[in-house]
Each structure stands twice: as structure tokens, then as C-alpha cells.
Design an enzyme around this catalytic site. Sequence first.
Site, PDB file in Angstrom:
ATOM      1  N   ARG A  23       0.819  -1.212   0.000  1.00  0.00           N
ATOM      2  CA  ARG A  23       0.000   0.000   0.000  1.00  0.00           C
ATOM      3  C   ARG A  23       0.857   1.268   0.000  1.00  0.00           C
ATOM      4  NH1 ARG A  23      -5.289  -1.155   2.091  1.00  0.00           N
ATOM      5  NH2 ARG A  23      -6.100  -2.708   0.614  1.00  0.00           N
ATOM      6  N   GLU A  35      -0.729  -8.170  -6.304  1.00  0.00           N
ATOM      7  CA  GLU A  35      -2.050  -8.542  -6.807  1.00  0.00           C
ATOM      8  C   GLU A  35      -2.097  -9.995  -7.280  1.00  0.00           C
ATOM      9  OE1 GLU A  35      -4.790  -7.043  -6.510  1.00  0.00           O
ATOM     10  OE2 GLU A  35      -4.071  -5.112  -5.790  1.00  0.00           O
ATOM     11  N   TYR A 118      -9.640  -8.010 -13.436  1.00  0.00           N
ATOM     12  CA  TYR A 118      -9.478  -7.488 -12.077  1.00  0.00           C
ATOM     13  C   TYR A 118      -8.049  -6.991 -11.854  1.00  0.00           C
ATOM     14  CZ  TYR A 118      -8.136  -7.373  -7.260  1.00  0.00           C
ATOM     15  OH  TYR A 118      -7.580  -6.963  -6.079  1.00  0.00           O
ATOM     16  N   ASP A 136     -13.299  -7.976  -7.872  1.00  0.00           N
ATOM     17  CA  ASP A 136     -13.061  -9.366  -7.491  1.00  0.00           C
ATOM     18  C   ASP A 136     -14.243  -9.854  -6.661  1.00  0.00           C
ATOM     19  OD1 ASP A 136     -12.747  -8.131  -5.040  1.00  0.00           O
ATOM     20  OD2 ASP A 136     -10.797  -9.012  -4.606  1.00  0.00           O
ATOM     21  N   CYS A 190     -18.167  -5.660   5.258  1.00  0.00           N
ATOM     22  CA  CYS A 190     -19.182  -6.222   4.360  1.00  0.00           C
ATOM     23  C   CYS A 190     -18.835  -7.678   4.048  1.00  0.00           C
ATOM     24  CB  CYS A 190     -19.276  -5.386   3.081  1.00  0.00           C
ATOM     25  SG  CYS A 190     -20.806  -5.656   2.152  1.00  0.00           S
ATOM     26  N   CYS A 200     -20.758   0.204   9.073  1.00  0.00           N
ATOM     27  CA  CYS A 200     -20.416   0.488   7.683  1.00  0.00           C
ATOM     28  C   CYS A 200     -20.646   1.957   7.337  1.00  0.00           C
ATOM     29  CB  CYS A 200     -21.241  -0.398   6.755  1.00  0.00           C
ATOM     30  SG  CYS A 200     -20.894  -0.119   5.003  1.00  0.00           S
ATOM     31  N   CYS A 206     -27.094   2.233   1.348  1.00  0.00           N
ATOM     32  CA  CYS A 206     -26.986   0.858   0.847  1.00  0.00           C
ATOM     33  C   CYS A 206     -28.370   0.255   0.618  1.00  0.00           C
ATOM     34  CB  CYS A 206     -26.203   0.009   1.853  1.00  0.00           C
ATOM     35  SG  CYS A 206     -26.134  -1.747   1.427  1.00  0.00           S
TER      36      CYS A 206
END
Length: 353
Positions: A23, A35, A118, A136, A190, A200, A206
Site C-alpha cells: 500500500r 495482486e 481485475y 473481485d 461487508c 459500515c 446501501c
Amino acid sequence: MASSPAGPLLNWYDAHRRDLPWRFTRDPYRIWLSEIMLQQTRAETVRAYYARFLDLFPTVEALAGAPQEQVLKAWEGLGYYSRARNLHRAAQAVVQEHGGRFPDSVEGLLKLPGVGPYTAGAIASIAFGRPAPAVDGNVYRVASRYFGVRRDIGDPAAQREIRALVQAALPQDRPGDFNQAVMDLGSALCIPLRPRCDQCPLSDSCDAYAEGDADVLPIHEKKSPPRRVEVAVCLAVWEGRVLVMPRAQRMLGGLYVFWLATDVSDAQTARETLEEAGFPCRFVESLGEARHVFTHRVWEMHLMHFALTGAPDAQAMERLGARMAALEDLDALPFPTAMRAALEAAQGLLRRR
């Protein structure tokens, strides 16, 4: 949905993002490596492999120039070894066809071996700031709930709809952070079965939270259970060495295995397969059972000890790319996780000698 998820999601991400080594870089080589490793593998598992891999192969040039066997050995234990083979091929393509520089577009990245939509979206958005979605399994789950997509998530039409919705929600200024934020949200809050909607940042807008059905989304059609396959794993020993060979089949291709007789569970038939291939032998003892679950099949393995009754046939060895491995060779060669029990049994046999 009344508002875009980008603002509250990025605010949450800035406060709660996971502390992961990949990151803190925009280097496309490191992002690509992370990845590929993260496919089908938990982030905490990848962390240690990522560091060791970069010690061995600090640049794409170093990876491209390494023997495949060394790359597979470094990957040992991560599973899904086609990823490692494609990683090596892609590194060679970047060096040979792109002068060591990764393509900076989704279209260019998709041409690299092992890079799908992805992964291309993740690299393009994180390393190059391109407004490309990275969708993904985590993202399908988050998006199906947030946008209220109540169709089988395996349906290509439902997948296209979700990709389009995520694409429309991408902020132009922080697409990479947005993609990573959705991934983190799917990992932390989630989650499958019991989403933590009360924590969340997107619950106010949502669809699934409003409808009260977040725990049943996304919708999955039932899949067929993995197929059981009987496999005789034959440890054929001669003068303190055991027969091993690189597997030629696509599954586990390039990794070393012992002699495998598929759809065989008895010693007599297993011995016949060895002798037909040019390795006369006698059965010594059974070494127990082992089981390994792949995505679409389960290997029910029967470990067997055979003693070759003469020196291995040179032509048979050459045809199979086989070798007679000493104890120290077993530590150096790349074996798949599926062979772990057999490898330990072989090491025990050779130590006894």
C-alpha cells in the site's frame, strides 16, 4: 441510491486502511506482484511471501532472468502454481517486449500472461491513476449489496452490470484508493453471512441495508461438489534416492511430484504403472493416506513405498525429465502443498537409510 459512495468510503478508508506493505508504493512491479499473490490467498499469508520474493527478485529484470524452478520454489506453499508460471512469463514479456516498463493501460496490461480484468484494473488504477474498476469476489459482494443486484452473481450479465456500476462510482482523482477501499470494506465489514452493517460507512445509502437482506446477498447458484479422485503416490527408492519428476499436466505443472497413478488405489496396479513406464520394482509397504482439496477435485492419496529392482532406465528418465533425488535434493526442489505428506514420508524413508 441517493448519493455516491466515494466520499464516505474514502473517508473511512483514510482512517481504517489496512497496514500492508504494497500500500506504500506506486511501483507497478510491486503492485503487480502483490495482486498476483493475493489471488485466492489471504493478505496476512501473502505478507511474508511478498517480502521474501522481493529479496530474491527485487526487480522485474531479476524475476525475468531467474530459472522457472527457482521461481516455483520461492512460490512453494502459496498454491495455484499457474500464477507463478504466468508471473515468470509476464516478467519476461515486460522485459523483452516493453523494455522493462509495465504497460500503463488496462488494455496493455491485459496482454500480459496471467493478468485478467481485475488485476489489470487494480494495477492501472493504483500504479497509474487510471479510472479503471477492479472487481473481485469481495467487490462483487459489496457492490451487489450496495446497488441491490439480486441476480445470480455467476451470471455474466449480472457481473457486467456490477462492473458498470462500480465504473460509474469511481472518483477521477483517487481511483486506486477507491478500489482498495472497497476491498478493505469487503474484508473488514461487508463480510459474508453476517455483515457488520452497523459499522459500515455506506449503510445510509446501501440498498440491501434498507431492504434488510444484506445477509443473503450476493445470490449464488449452488455449485457441484469437487470430484473425488483416487491417486496412488509411489515413492520409488533406489540406493538412497527417490524417483521424482516435474509434472507436465496443467494442474501443478512444473512442480516436482513423486510417481502418481491416477484412479489407482491398490499396490498391484500402482506397481504395474511404474513397470510399464520402465521402472521395474517391488512393493515394500503402505505409508498411509493423505487428502488434498483443489478447487474442482479432491485427491484421495494412497502413499506407497516401492523398491526399484535395478538402476532406473535412462531413456525413461529422460522422457519424463525425472531424477533420483537424494535427501538434500528434496529440500531444494519445488513441491506442491498436495505432496506435503508424501514429501515427509520420502524424507523419513531416506533418513532411515
